[in-house]
Design a protein around this motif. Structure first.
Motif, PDB file in Angstrom:
ATOM      1  N   LEU A 167     -31.583 -12.134  30.349  1.00 33.76           N
ATOM      2  CA  LEU A 167     -32.084 -10.765  30.405  1.00 33.76           C
ATOM      3  C   LEU A 167     -31.388  -9.881  29.368  1.00 33.76           C
ATOM      4  O   LEU A 167     -32.028  -9.089  28.671  1.00 33.76           O
ATOM      5  N   ALA A 168     -30.073 -10.016  29.273  1.00 33.17           N
ATOM      6  CA  ALA A 168     -29.330  -9.227  28.292  1.00 33.17           C
ATOM      7  C   ALA A 168     -29.769  -9.583  26.875  1.00 33.17           C
ATOM      8  O   ALA A 168     -29.905  -8.708  26.010  1.00 33.17           O
ATOM      9  N   ALA A 169     -30.013 -10.874  26.625  1.00 29.50           N
ATOM     10  CA  ALA A 169     -30.463 -11.306  25.301  1.00 29.50           C
ATOM     11  C   ALA A 169     -31.823 -10.709  24.966  1.00 29.50           C
ATOM     12  O   ALA A 169     -32.096 -10.347  23.813  1.00 29.50           O
ATOM     13  N   LEU A 170     -32.683 -10.578  25.981  1.00 32.26           N
ATOM     14  CA  LEU A 170     -33.991  -9.949  25.763  1.00 32.26           C
ATOM     15  C   LEU A 170     -33.825  -8.487  25.346  1.00 32.26           C
ATOM     16  O   LEU A 170     -34.509  -8.004  24.443  1.00 32.26           O
ATOM     17  N   GLY A 171     -32.911  -7.786  26.039  1.00 27.65           N
ATOM     18  CA  GLY A 171     -32.674  -6.388  25.698  1.00 27.65           C
ATOM     19  C   GLY A 171     -32.122  -6.227  24.292  1.00 27.65           C
ATOM     20  O   GLY A 171     -32.585  -5.376  23.519  1.00 27.65           O
ATOM     21  N   VAL A 172     -31.159  -7.053  23.952  1.00 25.71           N
ATOM     22  CA  VAL A 172     -30.571  -6.987  22.608  1.00 25.71           C
ATOM     23  C   VAL A 172     -31.600  -7.392  21.561  1.00 25.71           C
ATOM     24  O   VAL A 172     -31.696  -6.790  20.485  1.00 25.71           O
ATOM     25  N   GLY A 173     -32.396  -8.427  21.868  1.00 26.24           N
ATOM     26  CA  GLY A 173     -33.441  -8.854  20.929  1.00 26.24           C
ATOM     27  C   GLY A 173     -34.446  -7.747  20.659  1.00 26.24           C
ATOM     28  O   GLY A 173     -34.877  -7.551  19.519  1.00 26.24           O
ATOM     29  N   HIS A 174     -34.817  -7.004  21.714  1.00 28.39           N
ATOM     30  CA  HIS A 174     -35.750  -5.899  21.516  1.00 28.39           C
ATOM     31  C   HIS A 174     -35.130  -4.811  20.655  1.00 28.39           C
ATOM     32  O   HIS A 174     -35.808  -4.215  19.809  1.00 28.39           O
ATOM     33  N   GLU A 175     -33.837  -4.536  20.862  1.00 28.18           N
ATOM     34  CA  GLU A 175     -33.167  -3.499  20.068  1.00 28.18           C
ATOM     35  C   GLU A 175     -33.110  -3.905  18.593  1.00 28.18           C
ATOM     36  O   GLU A 175     -33.310  -3.067  17.698  1.00 28.18           O
ATOM     37  N   ILE A 176     -32.860  -5.178  18.336  1.00 27.40           N
ATOM     38  CA  ILE A 176     -32.853  -5.665  16.951  1.00 27.40           C
ATOM     39  C   ILE A 176     -34.236  -5.517  16.328  1.00 27.40           C
ATOM     40  O   ILE A 176     -34.375  -5.105  15.172  1.00 27.40           O
ATOM     41  N   TRP A 177     -35.257  -5.850  17.108  1.00 28.33           N
ATOM     42  CA  TRP A 177     -36.635  -5.719  16.605  1.00 28.33           C
ATOM     43  C   TRP A 177     -37.014  -4.261  16.402  1.00 28.33           C
ATOM     44  O   TRP A 177     -37.718  -3.915  15.447  1.00 28.33           O
ATOM     45  N   ARG A 178     -36.518  -3.384  17.282  1.00 28.48           N
ATOM     46  CA  ARG A 178     -36.917  -1.970  17.232  1.00 28.48           C
ATOM     47  C   ARG A 178     -36.336  -1.247  16.026  1.00 28.48           C
ATOM     48  O   ARG A 178     -37.039  -0.492  15.339  1.00 28.48           O
ATOM     49  N   ILE A 179     -35.077  -1.429  15.754  1.00 27.36           N
ATOM     50  CA  ILE A 179     -34.436  -0.666  14.675  1.00 27.36           C
ATOM     51  C   ILE A 179     -33.820  -1.562  13.598  1.00 27.36           C
ATOM     52  O   ILE A 179     -33.154  -1.077  12.684  1.00 27.36           O
ATOM     53  N   GLY A 180     -34.044  -2.863  13.708  1.00 26.02           N
ATOM     54  CA  GLY A 180     -33.500  -3.752  12.692  1.00 26.02           C
ATOM     55  C   GLY A 180     -32.046  -4.123  12.925  1.00 26.02           C
ATOM     56  O   GLY A 180     -31.425  -4.743  12.068  1.00 26.02           O
ATOM     57  N   GLY A 181     -31.494  -3.753  14.050  1.00 28.88           N
ATOM     58  CA  GLY A 181     -30.100  -4.075  14.371  1.00 28.88           C
ATOM     59  C   GLY A 181     -29.620  -3.267  15.552  1.00 28.88           C
ATOM     60  O   GLY A 181     -30.186  -2.220  15.874  1.00 28.88           O
ATOM     61  N   VAL A 182     -28.585  -3.762  16.208  1.00 30.85           N
ATOM     62  CA  VAL A 182     -27.984  -3.050  17.331  1.00 30.85           C
ATOM     63  C   VAL A 182     -27.024  -2.001  16.780  1.00 30.85           C
ATOM     64  O   VAL A 182     -26.358  -2.219  15.767  1.00 30.85           O
ATOM     65  N   ALA A 183     -26.944  -0.853  17.451  1.00 35.27           N
ATOM     66  CA  ALA A 183     -26.059   0.220  16.998  1.00 35.27           C
ATOM     67  C   ALA A 183     -24.619  -0.297  16.908  1.00 35.27           C
ATOM     68  O   ALA A 183     -24.163  -1.063  17.762  1.00 35.27           O
ATOM     69  N   TRP A 184     -23.917   0.145  15.877  1.00 34.69           N
ATOM     70  CA  TRP A 184     -22.553  -0.346  15.666  1.00 34.69           C
ATOM     71  C   TRP A 184     -21.641   0.033  16.824  1.00 34.69           C
ATOM     72  O   TRP A 184     -20.712  -0.714  17.161  1.00 34.69           O
ATOM     73  N   GLY A 202     -27.630  15.742  28.115  1.00 35.19           N
ATOM     74  CA  GLY A 202     -28.807  16.112  27.344  1.00 35.19           C
ATOM     75  C   GLY A 202     -29.433  14.995  26.537  1.00 35.19           C
ATOM     76  O   GLY A 202     -30.493  15.184  25.934  1.00 35.19           O
ATOM     77  N   GLU A 203     -28.785  13.821  26.499  1.00 33.89           N
ATOM     78  CA  GLU A 203     -29.383  12.707  25.773  1.00 33.89           C
ATOM     79  C   GLU A 203     -30.551  12.141  26.575  1.00 33.89           C
ATOM     80  O   GLU A 203     -30.602  12.237  27.802  1.00 33.89           O
ATOM     81  N   GLN A 204     -31.497  11.544  25.862  1.00 35.38           N
ATOM     82  CA  GLN A 204     -32.681  10.996  26.504  1.00 35.38           C
ATOM     83  C   GLN A 204     -32.933   9.584  26.007  1.00 35.38           C
ATOM     84  O   GLN A 204     -32.627   9.244  24.856  1.00 35.38           O
ATOM     85  N   VAL A 205     -33.470   8.758  26.905  1.00 30.93           N
ATOM     86  CA  VAL A 205     -33.909   7.424  26.518  1.00 30.93           C
ATOM     87  C   VAL A 205     -35.321   7.546  25.966  1.00 30.93           C
ATOM     88  O   VAL A 205     -36.248   7.960  26.673  1.00 30.93           O
ATOM     89  N   LYS A 206     -35.502   7.206  24.699  1.00 28.30           N
ATOM     90  CA  LYS A 206     -36.811   7.309  24.065  1.00 28.30           C
ATOM     91  C   LYS A 206     -37.748   6.245  24.633  1.00 28.30           C
ATOM     92  O   LYS A 206     -37.301   5.194  25.096  1.00 28.30           O
ATOM     93  N   PRO A 207     -39.058   6.510  24.605  1.00 30.26           N
ATOM     94  CA  PRO A 207     -40.010   5.545  25.184  1.00 30.26           C
ATOM     95  C   PRO A 207     -39.855   4.128  24.648  1.00 30.26           C
ATOM     96  O   PRO A 207     -39.982   3.159  25.402  1.00 30.26           O
ATOM     97  N   ASP A 208     -39.568   3.992  23.345  1.00 33.42           N
ATOM     98  CA  ASP A 208     -39.450   2.648  22.777  1.00 33.42           C
ATOM     99  C   ASP A 208     -38.082   2.026  23.001  1.00 33.42           C
ATOM    100  O   ASP A 208     -37.829   0.910  22.541  1.00 33.42           O
ATOM    101  N   GLU A 209     -37.184   2.730  23.705  1.00 30.94           N
ATOM    102  CA  GLU A 209     -35.863   2.193  24.005  1.00 30.94           C
ATOM    103  C   GLU A 209     -35.774   1.580  25.412  1.00 30.94           C
ATOM    104  O   GLU A 209     -34.815   0.881  25.723  1.00 30.94           O
ATOM    105  N   TRP A 210     -36.775   1.847  26.230  1.00 32.78           N
ATOM    106  CA  TRP A 210     -36.706   1.378  27.618  1.00 32.78           C
ATOM    107  C   TRP A 210     -36.631  -0.147  27.706  1.00 32.78           C
ATOM    108  O   TRP A 210     -35.955  -0.705  28.576  1.00 32.78           O
TER     109      TRP A 210
END
Length: 311
Positions: free
Chosen positions: A134-151, A257-265
């Motif tokens: 499950l964690a790998a799926l989340g990280v994989g989506h983040e890599i696909w979404r922005i081209g990499g996980v936040a530093w 005040g931070e928000q989870v963007k729709p494509d970050e869920w």
């Protein structure tokens, strides 16, 4: 055990409060806040160690440095690994990157599991394997979404396990080791304050004095409670309760005040489910242990009853 649970929850709640506490430290920036945190935490940590009778741990490490001067190099590395995380912990919410930092804390327990498998040849249970997937799926989506996980996420998730592993390897995994982590970074803290307008800001905003004192107290309270809880609790329960912290960090980030963007869920939801899977596994493990203890107690009672009947 109840004392350990209370201490662990207190530590997690304190860390969650610290994440939102940065609002009281404005207009100090992240570097000034970090420097004051180092200066303010050390006295409270020293008092805490005096109260718990652990001041001797400081001198024990000093003796190691005298016997083997090269050991000082490890203490310096440990200080950088530790204090850079403490800086990032405050830098995140101040600069609107709190969710990225909190995501690192969500991944941290899972990375620790993987390191245990690689370095200690431990085997994953079915529940842990599901959590890792499950964690790998989340990280994989983040890599696909922005081209990499936040530093920020990568640094928290990887640097902390390295820090914990090396502390155990070099036998500094106690409050004395953390005291040296803070002490050795003091020159950097003094430099940051000397090259900033921190003192003039404090003169302009007197409430910052009490905010800094509170920062030091909360930092020492959170860490001290965390270390003591590890002594009173079984390892499984201690690890289970540690997942409360990233939940509170994410909640604090959203409250600021931070928000989870729709494509970050699709990044966060699988990771949160991974944490939930580990929590369920921990609960089931504790339940099975309790049942085994109850069955053992019943068998002992039956055996004693039979012996009494024979007499």
């Amino acid at each position: 055990m109840y004392k350990g649970v209370a201490l662990s929850v207190l530590a997690s709640v304190t860390f969650g409060v610290l994440y939102g506490y940065t609002e009281f430290l404005k207009p100090l920036d992240s570097e000034q806040t970090f420097a004051w945190r180092m200066l303010a935490t050390l006295p409270f940590l020293t008092l805490f160690m005096w109260w718990s009778g652990e001041l001797k741990l400081i001198t024990e490490l000093f003796k190691k440095v005298i016997q083997k001067p090269i050991y000082l190099l490890w203490l310096l590395i440990s200080s950088v690994l530790c204090t850079s995380q403490l800086w990032l912990f405050l830098w995140g919410p101040i600069n609107g990157r709190g969710l990225e930092v909190s995501l690192g804390y969500f991944l941290l327990p899972l990375v620790m599991v993987l390191i245990g498998c690689v370095l200690h040849k431990e085997k994953l249970s079915r529940w842990q394997l599901v959590a890792v997937i499950l964690a790998a799926l989340g990280v994989g989506h983040e890599i696909w979404r922005i081209g990499g996980v936040a530093w920020e996420t990568v640094y928290v998730a990887l640097a902390y396990p390295l820090y914990f592993y090396l502390r155990r390897l070099f036998q500094s995994d106690h409050l004395g080791g953390f005291w040296w982590d803070l002490f050795l970074i003091l020159p950097v803290a003094f430099y940051l304050l000397s090259t900033s307008e921190s003192l003039s800001l404090i003169a302009q905003y007197p409430h910052l004095i009490w905010a800094i004192v509170g920062l030091g107290f909360l930092s020492a309270l959170g860490l001290g409670s965390y270390i003591l809880a590890s002594r009173f609790l079984p390892f499984v329960l201690f690890g289970l309760l540690s997942y409360l912290e990233p939940v509170l960090l994410a909640a604090a980030s959203i409250a600021l005040g931070e928000q989870v963007k729709p494509d970050e869920w699709l990044t966060y939801i699988p990771i949160w489910f991974a944490v939930l899977v580990l929590v369920v596994e921990g609960c089931l493990h504790l339940y099975k242990q309790q049942r085994l203890k109850q069955n053992l107690a019943r068998n002992i009672e039956k055996a004693e009853a039979r012996l009494n009947d024979q007499d």
